[in-house]
Design a protein around this motif. Structure first.
Motif, short mmCIF file in Angstrom:
data_model
loop_
_atom_site.label_atom_id
_atom_site.label_comp_id
_atom_site.label_asym_id
_atom_site.label_seq_id
_atom_site.Cartn_x
_atom_site.Cartn_y
_atom_site.Cartn_z
N LEU A 82 0.82 -1.21 0.00
CA LEU A 82 0.00 0.00 0.00
C LEU A 82 0.86 1.26 0.00
O LEU A 82 1.77 1.42 0.81
CB LEU A 82 -0.90 -0.01 1.24
N GLU A 83 0.55 2.16 -0.94
CA GLU A 83 1.18 3.48 -0.96
C GLU A 83 0.09 4.53 -1.09
O GLU A 83 -0.75 4.45 -1.99
CB GLU A 83 2.17 3.63 -2.11
N LEU A 84 0.11 5.50 -0.18
CA LEU A 84 -0.87 6.57 -0.17
C LEU A 84 -0.17 7.91 -0.30
O LEU A 84 0.90 8.11 0.29
CB LEU A 84 -1.69 6.55 1.14
N ARG A 85 -0.78 8.81 -1.06
CA ARG A 85 -0.19 10.13 -1.26
C ARG A 85 -1.25 11.22 -1.14
O ARG A 85 -2.42 10.99 -1.43
CB ARG A 85 0.48 10.22 -2.64
N ALA A 86 -0.79 12.39 -0.74
CA ALA A 86 -1.59 13.61 -0.82
C ALA A 86 -0.81 14.55 -1.72
O ALA A 86 0.19 15.13 -1.31
CB ALA A 86 -1.80 14.23 0.56
N GLY A 87 -1.23 14.65 -2.98
CA GLY A 87 -0.41 15.33 -3.98
C GLY A 87 0.84 14.50 -4.21
O GLY A 87 0.77 13.30 -4.47
N ILE A 90 4.18 11.73 0.26
CA ILE A 90 3.94 10.32 0.57
C ILE A 90 3.45 10.21 2.02
O ILE A 90 4.14 10.60 2.96
CB ILE A 90 5.22 9.49 0.37
N LEU A 91 2.24 9.68 2.17
CA LEU A 91 1.68 9.46 3.50
C LEU A 91 2.06 8.09 4.04
O LEU A 91 2.28 7.92 5.24
CB LEU A 91 0.15 9.57 3.46
N LEU A 92 2.12 7.12 3.14
CA LEU A 92 2.38 5.74 3.53
C LEU A 92 3.05 5.05 2.35
O LEU A 92 2.63 5.22 1.20
CB LEU A 92 1.05 5.05 3.87
N ALA A 93 4.10 4.28 2.61
CA ALA A 93 4.86 3.66 1.52
C ALA A 93 5.02 2.16 1.75
O ALA A 93 5.38 1.72 2.85
CB ALA A 93 6.23 4.31 1.39
N ASP A 94 4.69 1.37 0.71
CA ASP A 94 4.94 -0.07 0.66
C ASP A 94 4.58 -0.76 1.98
O ASP A 94 5.41 -1.37 2.65
CB ASP A 94 6.41 -0.33 0.33
N THR A 95 3.31 -0.67 2.34
CA THR A 95 2.84 -1.17 3.64
C THR A 95 1.87 -2.33 3.46
O THR A 95 1.03 -2.32 2.57
CB THR A 95 2.12 -0.04 4.41
N THR A 96 2.02 -3.34 4.29
CA THR A 96 1.12 -4.48 4.29
C THR A 96 0.36 -4.51 5.62
O THR A 96 0.97 -4.41 6.69
CB THR A 96 1.88 -5.80 4.10
N LEU A 97 -0.97 -4.61 5.54
CA LEU A 97 -1.84 -4.61 6.72
C LEU A 97 -2.83 -5.75 6.64
O LEU A 97 -3.23 -6.15 5.54
CB LEU A 97 -2.62 -3.29 6.80
N ARG A 98 -3.25 -6.22 7.79
CA ARG A 98 -4.30 -7.23 7.82
C ARG A 98 -5.19 -6.99 9.03
O ARG A 98 -4.71 -6.80 10.15
CB ARG A 98 -3.70 -8.64 7.88
N LEU A 99 -6.50 -6.98 8.78
CA LEU A 99 -7.49 -6.84 9.84
C LEU A 99 -8.33 -8.10 9.87
O LEU A 99 -8.98 -8.46 8.88
CB LEU A 99 -8.39 -5.63 9.60
N GLN A 100 -8.32 -8.81 11.02
CA GLN A 100 -9.04 -10.07 11.17
C GLN A 100 -10.07 -9.95 12.29
O GLN A 100 -9.98 -9.04 13.14
CB GLN A 100 -8.06 -11.20 11.49
N GLY A 151 -12.57 1.02 0.78
CA GLY A 151 -12.88 0.96 -0.64
C GLY A 151 -13.49 2.22 -1.18
O GLY A 151 -13.98 2.26 -2.31
N GLU A 152 -13.47 3.29 -0.38
CA GLU A 152 -14.03 4.57 -0.80
C GLU A 152 -13.07 5.35 -1.69
O GLU A 152 -13.48 6.23 -2.43
CB GLU A 152 -14.39 5.41 0.42
N SER A 153 -11.79 5.06 -1.58
CA SER A 153 -10.76 5.71 -2.41
C SER A 153 -9.77 4.66 -2.87
O SER A 153 -9.63 3.59 -2.24
CB SER A 153 -10.02 6.80 -1.62
N LEU A 154 -9.07 4.96 -3.96
CA LEU A 154 -8.07 4.05 -4.48
C LEU A 154 -6.69 4.46 -3.97
O LEU A 154 -6.38 5.64 -3.87
CB LEU A 154 -8.06 4.07 -6.01
N PRO A 155 -5.83 3.49 -3.66
CA PRO A 155 -4.47 3.83 -3.24
C PRO A 155 -3.64 4.28 -4.43
O PRO A 155 -3.97 3.99 -5.59
CB PRO A 155 -3.94 2.50 -2.67
N TYR A 156 -2.56 4.99 -4.17
CA TYR A 156 -1.64 5.38 -5.24
C TYR A 156 -0.98 4.14 -5.82
O TYR A 156 -0.74 4.06 -7.02
CB TYR A 156 -0.58 6.33 -4.67
N ALA A 157 -0.68 3.16 -4.95
CA ALA A 157 -0.13 1.88 -5.40
C ALA A 157 -0.55 0.81 -4.40
O ALA A 157 -0.94 1.11 -3.27
CB ALA A 157 1.40 1.96 -5.50
N ARG A 216 8.21 9.66 8.95
CA ARG A 216 8.83 8.61 8.14
C ARG A 216 7.94 8.10 7.03
O ARG A 216 8.39 7.36 6.16
CB ARG A 216 9.25 7.46 9.05
N GLY A 217 6.64 8.46 7.05
CA GLY A 217 5.72 7.92 6.06
C GLY A 217 5.55 6.43 6.19
O GLY A 217 5.38 5.71 5.21
#
Length: 540
Positions: free
Chosen positions: A7-12, A15-25, A49-55, A240-241
């Motif tokens: 997961l990579e998230l950006r605002a413009g 970089i807010l979040l870079a190459d992140t793996t998450l799991r919610l169980q 699912g309301e928005s698409l990630p940058y990657a 650190r993003g």
């Protein structure tokens, strides 16, 4: 289950979040934390699912309940009760049952009546399979615990305040999740769920979520809620993003994070010392032609050593909020006489009179739905009263902070919104002002609709500051703010010399304001402020 990979998230370009793996169980009760603007709301929106990630990608399985900070509009013509029941499709079935029941009573033809009876049986069977009348009762209990009594549930959504609509959405999500037993595989993503809740409702929600068996991610500035509910913490580090995952409860997380920050500082200090020694040695060797290659290797080694280190976390910056001296005005800049407002047959309030003197401080109290937000909208001219009038006095300059950020244009940028609020302010002065509210660089070109709740609050307050208003109408100005930013707002309220009309559930905001008067809705009764009213603030 929700799984995010790469997961990579950006605002413009930030970089807010870079190459992140998450799991919610199921069983995970996660607190998503980080400073305002770090990307918490964006992260939750992408997981929902309301928005698409940058990657990267997000995969969902099972049911999902998502509560955004801003209430969803939906069909405003339906009643609040039907909106809640629609989570299980019961609203449609209940309406069909009522319609067929009327037909059975009116039909004279025996065959047609028998057909209607059979149709009623089929619908009632489906209604019962979905929980039927017991489910309706269950929905009623959830709504009641969230401060939504029957009189509110009977109203169309269009007549409810923003806070009431948000509580309806929360009730709808919890009602859907309770189908088949609490936590029946539903993943809950809740962004500031305690906003607009009174103290009793917050206590009930805290207990509900503490015993929830499904997966849960919650963003909240309510430390007591996080302490009681979460068994995991995701810390989104804006420096650190990156997102640090702590598989522990809130108290242990606070200790572990403090230890991690100390470790990073030690590692960086040691590395800086070693890199400094290498660079000094490289400088000595570089003076000799025969040692040039060795010097270059040492310099590259020092650079590599520093680049591999995590950035040291510095104290989070906070907005420096200071209201300027208000524009000159007459003794009584704002007066209202005989105000009333109704939505259809529902009367919100009637016969309200008030006079706001220069520099006066007034708190508006009343139960949820008593018309506090409506009164501010009438005073600002955003809505028209059914009877009565609002009379501007000499030199009146109004500033309005809307709890749902109605005064912001979501499609306009941060810069455009502020420029609209202060069209005559020099550009550099406006940039300096936005910088003091932590809006700089590329973020000035970010659409307001993509900001987090805390960022929208800061942007709306920046517009107020730039306006030099002499009467401020403030509707829940401390919602969505982190503790440091909230203190800045309260300090600004203490120092402001203009008039303020305040609606809030925050006792700290009332204490900071030091009000002289209180207006009680829906009756419009006016009284001198006393500490006895402070207990009503959280209930209002």
């Amino acid at each position: 289950m929700i799984t995010a990979t790469g997961l990579e998230l950006r605002a413009g370009t930030r970089i807010l979040l870079a190459d992140t793996t998450l799991r919610l169980q199921p069983g995970d009760r996660v607190g998503l934390v980080g400073r305002n603007g770090a990307g918490k709301t964006t992260t939750l929106r992408v997981l929902a699912g309301e928005s698409l990630p940058y990657a990267g990608s997000v995969e969902q399985s099972g049911e999902l309940g998502y509560l955004p900070q801003d209430p969803r509009e939906g069909d405003l013509s339906v009643t609040a009760r039907d909106r809640v029941l629609s989570a299980r499709g019961l609203d449609v079935l209940a309406a069909k049952l009522e319609k067929v029941q009327i037909q059975m009573a009116e039909l004279a033809d025996g065959a047609a009546r028998d057909a209607a009876v059979r149709e009623y049986g089929r619908i009632e069977e489906r209604f019962s399979a979905l929980g039927g009348y017991a489910a309706e009762s269950e929905a009623g209990r959830i709504c009641s615990n969230l401060g939504l009594p029957d009189r509110v549930l009977a109203q169309p959504m269009a007549t409810l305040s923003g806070g009431q609509r948000r509580r309806v959405e929360l009730a709808r999500i919890l009602f859907a999740a309770a189908e088949g037993g609490a936590g029946a595989g539903t993943m809950l993503l809740l962004d500031e769920p305690t906003n607009h809740l009174d103290a009793d409702s917050i206590t009930w929600l805290r207990d509900y979520l503490k015993n929830y068996n499904g997966g849960l991610v919650i963003i909240s500035h309510d430390v007591d809620l996080l302490d009681a509910v979460v068994n995991k913490v995701w810390f989104l580090d804006a420096v650190r993003g990156e997102l640090d995952i702590y598989n522990m409860n809130w108290k242990r997380y606070l200790d572990a994070r403090a230890t991690d920050e100390q470790r990073r500082r030690r590692e960086r200090a040691n590395a800086e010392k070693k890199a400094g020694a290498l660079l000094a040695q490289a400088a000595k060797l570089g003076a000799k032609a025969t040692k040039a290659t060795a010097a270059q290797n040492m310099a590259r080694r020092a650079e590599r050593m520093m680049s591999e280190l995590d950035d040291v976390r510095v104290a989070d910056k906070v907005a420096h909020i200071r209201f300027p001296a208000p524009a000159p005005c007459g003794r009584t800049p704002l007066t209202a006489k005989n105000l009333s407002k109704a939505y259809g047959s529902l009367e919100v309030f009637a016969g309200v009179d008030l006079a706001i003197d220069r520099g006066s401080k007034v708190v508006v109290l009343g139960l949820n739905g008593a018309g506090k937000t409506t009164l501010l909208r009438l005073l600002f001219g955003q809505q028209a009263p059914d009877t009565g009038e609002v009379l501007p006095g000499h030199g009146l300059k109004l500033g309005y902070f809307a709890q749902e950020h109605d005064t912001l244009d979501p499609d306009a940028t941060v810069w455009e919104n502020t420029r609209h609020a202060a069209p005559d302010t020099p550009a550099q002065e406006l940039r300096n002002l936005l910088g003091s509210f932590l809006f700089r660089g590329e973020q000035l070109d970010q659409p307001a609709g993509t900001l987090s709740g805390g960022e929208k609050t800061r942007l709306a307050l920046a517009g107020l500051v730039s306006s030099s208003a002499n009467v401020l109408l403030l509707d829940e100005p401390t919602n969505n703010l982190d503790p440091a930013s909230r203190e800045q707002v309260l300090d600004a309220l203490r120092r402001f010399t203009g008039a303020v009309v305040l609606v809030t559930h925050d006792p700290g905001a009332v204490t900071a304001l030091e009000p002289e008067r209180v207006i009680l809705l829906p009756d419009g009764t006016e009284d001198h402020w006393s500490a006895d009213y402070l207990d009503l603030v959280e209930l209002a």
